[in-house]
Design an enzyme around this catalytic site. Structure first.
Site, PDB file in Angstrom:
ATOM      1  CB  ALA A  71      -0.931  -0.002   1.210  1.00 29.56           C
ATOM      2  CD  GLN A 182      -4.695  -1.069   9.743  1.00 28.94           C
ATOM      3  OE1 GLN A 182      -5.377  -2.062  10.051  1.00 28.94           O
ATOM      4  NE2 GLN A 182      -3.374  -1.092   9.801  1.00 28.94           N
ATOM      5  N   GLY A 203      -2.324  -6.349   0.975  1.00 27.93           N
ATOM      6  CA  GLY A 203      -2.648  -7.760   1.190  1.00 27.93           C
ATOM      7  C   GLY A 203      -2.412  -8.254   2.600  1.00 27.93           C
ATOM      8  CB  CYS A 326       5.225   2.206   9.632  1.00 30.39           C
ATOM      9  SG  CYS A 326       4.427   1.070   8.564  1.00 30.39           S
TER      10      CYS A 326
HETATM   11  N1  PLP Z   1      -1.787   2.840   5.465  1.00 27.74           N
HETATM   12  C1  PLP Z   1      -2.158   2.372   6.668  1.00 27.74           C
HETATM   13  C2  PLP Z   1      -3.340   2.983   7.353  1.00 27.74           C
HETATM   14  C3  PLP Z   1      -1.456   1.321   7.267  1.00 27.74           C
HETATM   15  O1  PLP Z   1      -1.843   0.868   8.468  1.00 27.74           O
HETATM   16  C4  PLP Z   1      -0.346   0.783   6.582  1.00 27.74           C
HETATM   17  C5  PLP Z   1       0.453  -0.281   7.209  1.00 27.74           C
HETATM   18  O2  PLP Z   1       0.582  -0.360   8.409  1.00 27.74           O
HETATM   19  C6  PLP Z   1      -0.016   1.283   5.314  1.00 27.74           C
HETATM   20  C7  PLP Z   1      -0.758   2.323   4.786  1.00 27.74           C
HETATM   21  C8  PLP Z   1       1.131   0.729   4.527  1.00 27.74           C
HETATM   22  O3  PLP Z   1       0.839  -0.575   4.088  1.00 27.74           O
HETATM   23  P1  PLP Z   1       1.990  -1.509   3.482  1.00 27.74           P
HETATM   24  O4  PLP Z   1       2.625  -2.192   4.656  1.00 27.74           O
HETATM   25  O5  PLP Z   1       1.284  -2.465   2.579  1.00 27.74           O
HETATM   26  O6  PLP Z   1       2.933  -0.640   2.757  1.00 27.74           O
END
Ligand code: PLP
Length: 379
Positions: A71, A182, A203, A326
């Site tokens: 994402a 989410q 995913g 993150c």
């Molecule tokens: N957006 C939100 C709200 C998320 O919680 C996350 C991941 O924690 C992401 C974006 C990023 O997703 P990805 O790990 O697939 O890059």
């Protein structure tokens, strides 16, 4: 030791159907979808099937789905591409103050490098977001609006549908992007009724593997690839498609699609039970409001730093998070925006559910928090 995984907003375990689909694509349908022989065709069929499932879940056309690596890539693509395509004259971008780093950092990049003005909307003093505040921030100079549907740290639900519908009615030129990571497969993420031009999903938050995401791109939108090369994904995302991860994503979505509401109600019952039990503990404060996503609940355990409690729980086989996965423990500022003091923000624990959780997980968690409060305070 029995373990209790309560960190599903960070990532989820792949479901059996996803693992089965991934294995099938690794061992049987291992061709390159671009190859013209039969093996290539089998791989292409896997890809097409997954795309159809995910398009159906988003209620859109398969040609509006682009597979990405995550994402984060999807949000980068949507925001940078929109800035490049529509941002020559219009320089304002409206967003919420509580976005995930993938949106926040991308917008900061666009501000620093390309002179965009980023307007961040905050919730009111009760932590509620009012749709009208987003609309009032938009004007003829606004190029896009990017909003998450469910906050990843607290579960707050933002009024994206209301905002995007209002914005499109008054300013049809404004491009709308929703980070639905989410929310997907928990709430309705219907591309049409959401009035979204772009939607990012991932995913690994829905029981598929890590390393696979989707960007929904509304038909007719101007979009530029981030990654150049071959003609994969209609030339918009070059690189041989990860057929196993894609097939796993499709399989996981197919399983979840069958009973989203049932799962939601089940997780809600776990959430309510946890709230009742936490209320009996001394001084624990629940930051997530009752109308937040039941999948995420953030709590404050005063005077105990998040990491200390996290590792105490870990020693008992209970896995939670100290905030956004993150940010690796670094403060994002989001809890404060939703009403935590800076001292409280250091004592946050995020618990996040999947349907695989049970009352046993909750009992183990609450007992461990109670003993942690005693043990850690008296060290
Ligand atoms: N957006 C939100 C709200 C998320 O919680 C996350 C991941 O924690 C992401 C974006 C990023 O997703 P990805 O790990 O697939 O890059």
């Amino acid at each position: 030791m029995t373990t209790h995984y309560l960190d599903n907003a960070a990532t989820t375990k792949s479901c059996n159907a996803a693992v089965k689909a991934m294995l099938r694509c690794l061992s049987e349908h291992y061709g390159n979808p671009s190859s013209l022989h039969r093996e290539g065709l089998e791989a292409q069929k896997e890809l097409d099937y997954a795309k159809a499932i995910i398009a159906s879940a988003l209620n859109c056309d398969t040609r509006e789905i682009i597979f990405t690596s995550c994402a984060t890539e999807s949000t980068n693509m949507a925001l940078k591409s929109t800035a490049a395509a529509y941002g020559k004259r219009r320089k304002k971008i409206v967003t919420s103050a509580v976005e995930h780093a993938s949106v926040k950092k991308t917008l900061a990049f666009l501000s620093e490098n390309d002179g965009f003005e980023i307007v961040e909307i905050k919730p009111d003093e009760t932590g509620k977001y009012k749709a009208i505040n987003f609309l009032n921030a938009c004007d003829d100079n606004t190029v896009m609006i990017s909003m998450m549907m469910v906050n990843n740290e607290t579960g707050h639900v933002l009024p994206v549908k209301e905002v995007f519908n209002m914005v499109k009615r008054k300013f049809p030129h404004i491009i709308t992007h929703c980070d639905a990571v989410q929310a997907f497969m928990k709430y309705s993420v219907n591309a049409g009724s959401l009035c979204a031009d772009f939607i990012s999903i991932s995913g690994h938050k829905v029981h598929a593997a890590k390393g696979i995401g989707v960007l929904y791109v509304k038909k007719g939108s101007k979009i530029r690839p981030l990654i150049l090369g071959g003609k994969q994904e209609m030339g918009l995302r070059a690189g041989t498609e990860s057929v196993p991860l894609i097939a796993g994503f499709g399989a996981a979505v197919e399983v979840l699609s069958a009973d989203i509401d049932k799962r939601f109600e089940y997780v809600k019952s776990l959430n309510i039970l946890l709230r009742e039990k936490l209320e009996q503990l001394e001084s624990v404060r629940i930051l997530s409001p009752i109308d937040a996503s039941p999948y995420i609940i953030s709590i404050i355990i005063p005077k105990i730093r998040s990491e200390i409690m996290l590792h105490y729980l870990e020693a008992k086989g209970i896995y939670v998070s100290s905030g956004s996965a993150c940010s690796k423990g670094a403060g994002s500022g989001v809890p404060e925006i939703f009403g935590a003091t800076s001292e409280e923000a250091d004592s946050i624990i995020r618990i996040s559910f999947s349907c695989e959780n049970t009352m046993d997980d909750i009992n183990a968690l609450v007992d461990a928090i109670a003993s942690g409060q005693r043990d850690i305070m008296h060290r």
